[in-house]
Design a protein around this motif. Structure first.
Motif, short mmCIF file in Angstrom:
data_model
loop_
_atom_site.label_atom_id
_atom_site.label_comp_id
_atom_site.label_asym_id
_atom_site.label_seq_id
_atom_site.Cartn_x
_atom_site.Cartn_y
_atom_site.Cartn_z
N VAL A 101 13.82 -2.72 -11.90
CA VAL A 101 13.85 -1.28 -12.16
C VAL A 101 14.04 -1.10 -13.67
CG1 VAL A 101 14.79 -0.76 -9.87
CG2 VAL A 101 16.36 -1.13 -11.79
N LEU A 102 14.15 0.14 -14.10
CA LEU A 102 14.39 0.42 -15.51
C LEU A 102 15.64 -0.31 -15.99
CD1 LEU A 102 13.48 2.24 -17.96
CD2 LEU A 102 15.23 3.85 -17.20
N ALA A 103 15.50 -1.07 -17.08
CA ALA A 103 16.60 -1.77 -17.75
C ALA A 103 17.06 -3.03 -17.03
CB ALA A 103 17.79 -0.85 -17.99
N SER A 104 16.29 -3.54 -16.07
CA SER A 104 16.66 -4.79 -15.43
C SER A 104 16.76 -5.90 -16.48
CB SER A 104 15.63 -5.19 -14.36
OG SER A 104 15.74 -4.37 -13.22
N ALA A 105 17.84 -6.66 -16.44
CA ALA A 105 18.07 -7.71 -17.42
C ALA A 105 17.19 -8.92 -17.13
CB ALA A 105 19.54 -8.12 -17.42
N ASP A 106 16.78 -9.60 -18.20
CA ASP A 106 15.93 -10.78 -18.04
C ASP A 106 16.65 -11.91 -17.32
OD1 ASP A 106 13.88 -9.47 -19.35
OD2 ASP A 106 14.40 -10.30 -21.32
N ASP A 107 17.96 -12.05 -17.55
CA ASP A 107 18.68 -13.19 -16.99
C ASP A 107 19.10 -12.98 -15.54
OD1 ASP A 107 20.42 -11.21 -17.76
OD2 ASP A 107 21.95 -12.55 -18.58
N THR A 108 19.57 -11.79 -15.19
CA THR A 108 20.06 -11.54 -13.84
C THR A 108 19.07 -10.75 -12.97
OG1 THR A 108 21.13 -9.46 -14.44
CG2 THR A 108 22.42 -11.50 -14.71
N GLY A 109 18.16 -10.02 -13.60
CA GLY A 109 17.21 -9.20 -12.86
C GLY A 109 17.76 -7.86 -12.43
N THR A 110 19.00 -7.54 -12.79
CA THR A 110 19.61 -6.28 -12.40
C THR A 110 19.92 -5.44 -13.64
OG1 THR A 110 21.80 -7.30 -12.36
CG2 THR A 110 20.59 -7.22 -10.29
N PRO A 111 20.02 -4.12 -13.48
CA PRO A 111 20.28 -3.26 -14.62
C PRO A 111 21.78 -3.09 -14.87
CG PRO A 111 19.89 -1.92 -12.69
CD PRO A 111 19.73 -3.35 -12.26
N PRO A 112 22.16 -2.60 -16.06
CA PRO A 112 23.56 -2.23 -16.28
C PRO A 112 23.93 -1.01 -15.46
CG PRO A 112 22.23 -1.54 -18.13
CD PRO A 112 21.33 -2.34 -17.24
N ASP A 113 25.22 -0.81 -15.26
CA ASP A 113 25.67 0.37 -14.52
C ASP A 113 25.37 1.65 -15.28
OD1 ASP A 113 26.62 -1.31 -12.56
OD2 ASP A 113 28.68 -1.29 -13.27
N VAL A 114 25.57 1.61 -16.60
CA VAL A 114 25.26 2.75 -17.47
C VAL A 114 24.02 2.38 -18.27
CG1 VAL A 114 26.07 4.28 -19.30
CG2 VAL A 114 27.70 3.39 -17.63
N VAL A 115 22.92 3.04 -17.98
CA VAL A 115 21.63 2.70 -18.60
C VAL A 115 21.35 3.65 -19.75
CG1 VAL A 115 19.14 2.55 -18.22
CG2 VAL A 115 20.72 1.80 -16.43
N PRO A 116 21.19 3.14 -20.98
CA PRO A 116 20.75 4.00 -22.08
C PRO A 116 19.27 4.35 -21.89
CG PRO A 116 21.77 1.97 -22.89
CD PRO A 116 21.47 1.77 -21.44
N VAL A 117 18.97 5.64 -21.85
CA VAL A 117 17.60 6.12 -21.73
C VAL A 117 17.23 6.68 -23.09
CG1 VAL A 117 16.04 7.68 -20.50
CG2 VAL A 117 17.95 6.61 -19.29
N SER A 118 16.45 5.92 -23.86
CA SER A 118 16.39 6.22 -25.28
C SER A 118 15.11 5.70 -25.91
CB SER A 118 17.60 5.56 -25.96
OG SER A 118 17.52 5.68 -27.36
N ASN A 119 14.79 6.26 -27.07
CA ASN A 119 13.77 5.69 -27.94
C ASN A 119 14.42 5.09 -29.18
OD1 ASN A 119 14.54 8.16 -29.14
ND2 ASN A 119 12.60 8.28 -30.27
N ALA A 120 15.75 4.97 -29.18
CA ALA A 120 16.48 4.44 -30.33
C ALA A 120 16.63 2.94 -30.17
CB ALA A 120 17.86 5.09 -30.42
N VAL A 121 15.94 2.18 -31.00
CA VAL A 121 15.94 0.73 -30.89
C VAL A 121 17.37 0.21 -31.00
CG1 VAL A 121 15.16 -1.41 -31.97
CG2 VAL A 121 13.62 0.54 -31.80
N GLY A 122 17.72 -0.69 -30.09
CA GLY A 122 19.07 -1.24 -30.07
C GLY A 122 20.00 -0.49 -29.15
N GLN A 123 19.58 0.66 -28.64
CA GLN A 123 20.42 1.42 -27.72
C GLN A 123 19.72 1.65 -26.38
OE1 GLN A 123 22.97 4.61 -29.41
NE2 GLN A 123 21.66 4.47 -31.19
N GLY A 124 18.77 0.80 -26.07
CA GLY A 124 18.07 0.94 -24.80
C GLY A 124 16.71 1.56 -24.97
#
Length: 319
Positions: A101-124
């Motif tokens: 899904v959106l923001a799924s991590a490469d290592d675990t395949g799951t997203p963080p609980d708080v997902v930054p929805v952003s166009n700001a590089v380095g903040q999601g």
């Protein structure tokens, strides 16, 4: 990455409901429906940093069932406070690693609980600055999220408004014969992030994505049939369970007829009488019922920053 440890910390640090000085007075809170809109209500007087009583949370849950989106104004929260407030309404959504899904991590395949929805590089930098077409979050998973809370921190000067669509009203506006036909159908929504991986890793999952999968086309990713018309678990009302852009397929249905039916329903969903457009202000939290709404975003200039944070809540299998 946000983890279960962070959620535990958020609850540990949250104000204690049995200490009177920290408890929000339920009488301070006023819920006002949006006048003339297809859905939505504004919640005034609530401070999401404070502990909330059972009376308040029950009232907010009832209001969400009735109005489908709730708008909390003038909030000022850190990630742990935001997570603690969201957890009043349900468990945090955690998809399996094989359903990205959106923001799924490469290592675990799951997203963080708080997902930054952003166009700001380095903040999601997950969603860029372009248009996002009407969709329900996590629709391609076995148990899509029940709802999400989106918190505005930085906003562009131009564009970036979010719209929500009432899919209960969209279903109820159909004639009875059409409703009866749709009630018996199942729909597969294919994972757009798996599709993106097949598009040479391009972030824009709309590139080369078909609107409908015909039977002679390959299946990309897992397939989870859900009802085309789902029932809200609290109100019992029926709603169309269909987004407007990603790849879908009706189960045991003729390809040409299915493609045309989906196209007609998608056009119907976008009628203005089902829509509410939200002009964001810093400090807004919008809480929406993901089971019976779609949401979309208008584009904004690439050189303007936009940072919101989202917490999604676990749901059940659609029925």
């Amino acid at each position: 990455m946000t983890s279960l440890t962070q959620l535990s910390q958020a609850i540990h640090d949250a104000p204690l409901w049995h200490i009177e000085a920290q408890l929000q007075n339920p009488e301070d809170i006023k819920i006002v429906p949006l006048d003339g809109e297809a859905l939505g209500a504004v919640v005034y007087g609530l401070d999401a940093r404070k502990a909330q009583s059972g009376v308040t949370i029950h009232r907010l849950k009832q209001a969400l069932t009735e109005h489908l989106i709730l708008i909390f104004k003038k909030q000022s929260l850190d990630d742990l406070q935001f997570l603690a407030f969201a957890s009043y309404f349900g468990a945090i959504f955690r998809p399996s690693a094989d359903n990205p899904v959106l923001a799924s991590a490469d290592d675990t395949g799951t997203p963080p609980d708080v997902v930054p929805v952003s166009n700001a590089v380095g903040q999601g930098d997950y969603t860029g600055h372009g248009e996002l077409t009407p969709h329900a979050d996590h629709q391609w998973t076995p148990t899509p999220s029940f709802g999400s809370l989106l918190y505005a921190i930085e906003l562009p000067q131009d564009g970036g408004k979010t719209s929500w669509f009432n899919t209960i009203k969209a279903y109820e506006a159909l004639d009875e014969k059409t409703q009866q036909h749709l009630d018996g159908l199942q729909l597969i929504t294919y994972n757009p992030f798996v599709r993106a991986q097949s598009n040479n890793g391009q972030r824009n999952y709309s590139i080369n994505t078909p609107y409908y999968r015909f039977k002679d086309q390959p299946i990309i990713g897992h397939a989870y049939p859900h009802p085309l018309v789902r029932t809200h678990p609290e109100s019992g009302r029926k709603a169309l369970w269909l987004n407007t852009r990603s790849e879908v397929e009706l189960v045991n249905y003729d390809d040409q007829a299915g493609s045309q039916l989906i196209a007609d329903l998608r056009e119907h969903l976008l009628k203005p009488e089902f829509k509410y457009e939200h002009a964001w202000e810093v400090g807004d939290i919008v809480f929406w019922d993901n089971q019976v709404t779609l949401h979309s975003r208008e584009p904004f200039p690439e050189n303007q920053r936009r940072l919101l944070k989202r917490v999604s809540l676990a749901g059940g299998r659609p029925f």
